[in-house]
Design a protein around this motif. Structure first.
Motif, PDB file in Angstrom:
ATOM      1  N   ALA A   1      11.495  -0.755  -2.492  1.00 14.66           N
ATOM      2  CA  ALA A   1      11.198   0.074  -1.316  1.00 14.66           C
ATOM      3  C   ALA A   1      10.322   1.267  -1.708  1.00 14.66           C
ATOM      4  O   ALA A   1       9.406   1.651  -0.963  1.00 14.66           O
ATOM      5  N   LEU A   2      10.595   1.837  -2.867  1.00 15.48           N
ATOM      6  CA  LEU A   2       9.775   2.949  -3.353  1.00 15.48           C
ATOM      7  C   LEU A   2       8.363   2.498  -3.703  1.00 15.48           C
ATOM      8  O   LEU A   2       7.385   3.191  -3.403  1.00 15.48           O
ATOM      9  N   LYS A   3       8.251   1.341  -4.333  1.00 23.76           N
ATOM     10  CA  LYS A   3       6.923   0.813  -4.673  1.00 23.76           C
ATOM     11  C   LYS A   3       6.104   0.576  -3.412  1.00 23.76           C
ATOM     12  O   LYS A   3       4.908   0.910  -3.357  1.00 23.76           O
ATOM     13  N   ILE A   4       6.742   0.004  -2.404  1.00 24.51           N
ATOM     14  CA  ILE A   4       6.047  -0.282  -1.150  1.00 24.51           C
ATOM     15  C   ILE A   4       5.608   1.015  -0.473  1.00 24.51           C
ATOM     16  O   ILE A   4       4.472   1.127   0.004  1.00 24.51           O
ATOM     17  N   TYR A   5       6.481   2.001  -0.436  1.00 26.01           N
ATOM     18  CA  TYR A   5       6.136   3.285   0.194  1.00 26.01           C
ATOM     19  C   TYR A   5       4.921   3.913  -0.485  1.00 26.01           C
ATOM     20  O   TYR A   5       3.962   4.321   0.182  1.00 26.01           O
ATOM     21  N   HIS A   6       4.948   3.972  -1.799  1.00 24.80           N
ATOM     22  CA  HIS A   6       3.878   4.668  -2.510  1.00 24.80           C
ATOM     23  C   HIS A   6       2.602   3.830  -2.602  1.00 24.80           C
ATOM     24  O   HIS A   6       1.498   4.394  -2.619  1.00 24.80           O
ATOM     25  N   MET A   7       2.721   2.518  -2.636  1.00 24.55           N
ATOM     26  CA  MET A   7       1.514   1.688  -2.624  1.00 24.55           C
ATOM     27  C   MET A   7       0.840   1.769  -1.254  1.00 24.55           C
ATOM     28  O   MET A   7      -0.400   1.784  -1.167  1.00 24.55           O
ATOM     29  N   ASN A   8       1.630   1.863  -0.201  1.00 21.18           N
ATOM     30  CA  ASN A   8       1.057   2.030   1.132  1.00 21.18           C
ATOM     31  C   ASN A   8       0.333   3.372   1.234  1.00 21.18           C
ATOM     32  O   ASN A   8      -0.731   3.462   1.866  1.00 21.18           O
TER      33      ASN A   8
END
Length: 201
Positions: A123-130
Motif C-alpha cells: 500500500a505504501l509503494k502504491i501511494y508513493h509510486m502514484n
C-alpha cells in the motif's frame, strides 16, 4: 473479503500520516483498542513512519550523529513491527481456534499476519509510486516510467489480495492450519548479540 477490508485501513493510515507528513507526529488511531481495525491501523502507521525514516537516512548530507540516532529508531521500529504482526496473528489464532482441522491440512509458508505485512508495505509503494507518476514538476519520461511500475504494483495487489483471502478461507475450512513462531531477533538482545554481551563484561 478481508484483504479489501485491511487495505482500506492501510490507505486510511497512509492518508492520515500525510496530512502533516512528519515522522515525529503522534498516532491518532481512530479505532477501539479491542478491534482488529486498531491493530491494522497501528501496523501500517509503524510501516509508514519507517518508510520515511528510510528516506531520511539516505540523505547524503545527513549528520553522522543524527544518522546513528535514526538508525536506533529504525531498529526499534522493526521490533515494534514484528510485535504488531504477532498481535495480529494472535487475533487469527483466536478467531479460528474452533476450526476442525482436516487430517490432510497443510501449513502455509507465511502466517496470515505476515501476508498482511506485505500488503501494508505494498500500500505504501502504491501511494508513493502514484505520487511520482503524477508529479507535475517531473519529466514526462519519469512519470511514464513510474506509471508502468505503478501498473505492476496494482497487479501485485490483486494477486496478493487473492492469496490472502484464499489462505484465510483455507484456514477457516480446515484445509490449512496456522502455526506461529515467535520471532527470535538476536541483534537487539543483550544476551545474544556478541557485541552487546561482550561490552557488558
Amino acid at each position: 473479503m478481508f484483504s479489501k477490508f485491511a487495505y482500506s485501513i492501510f490507505e486510511q493510515s497512509i492518508k492520515d500520516y500525510h496530512v502533516y507528513n512528519n515522522v515525529n507526529q503522534p498516532i491518532n488511531n481512530p479505532y477501539p483498542k479491542d478491534k482488529i481495525e486498531h491493530l491494522l491501523y497501528f501496523k501500517n502507521w509503524i510501516d509508514t513512519i519507517q518508510w520515511h525514516y528510510e528516506d531520511i537516512i539516505r540523505d547524503p548530507n545527513i549528520d553522522p550523529v543524527a544518522a546513528l540516532t535514526l538508525k536506533r529508531k529504525i531498529d526499534a521500529s522493526n521490533q515494534e513491527r514484528t510485535d504488531m504482526v504477532e498481535y495480529i496473528d494472535s487475533y487469527f489464532l483466536q478467531k479460528y481456534a474452533h476450526v476442525d482441522v482436516k487430517s490432510s491440512a497443510k501449513i502455509n509458508s507465511e502466517s496470515p499476519a505476515w501476508t498482511l505485512d506485505r500488503l501494508s508495505i505494498l500500500a505504501l509503494k502504491i501511494y508513493h509510486m502514484n505520487e511520482e507518476a503524477t508529479r507535475t514538476e517531473a519529466s514526462q519520461e519519469h512519470r511514464d516510467k513510474c506509471q508502468e511500475k505503478l501498473n505492476v504494483l496494482l497487479e501485485q495487489r490483486t494477486d496478493l489480495s487473492t492469496a490472502i483471502d484464499d489462505l484465510l478461507s483455507d484456514i477457516e475450512n480446515g484445509d490449512k492450519f496456522m502455526k506461529v513462531y515467535k520471532q527470535m531477533k538476536m541483534y537487539n538482545d543483550d544476551d545474544l548479540n556478541p557485541i552487546l554481551y561482550q561490552n557488558k563484561k
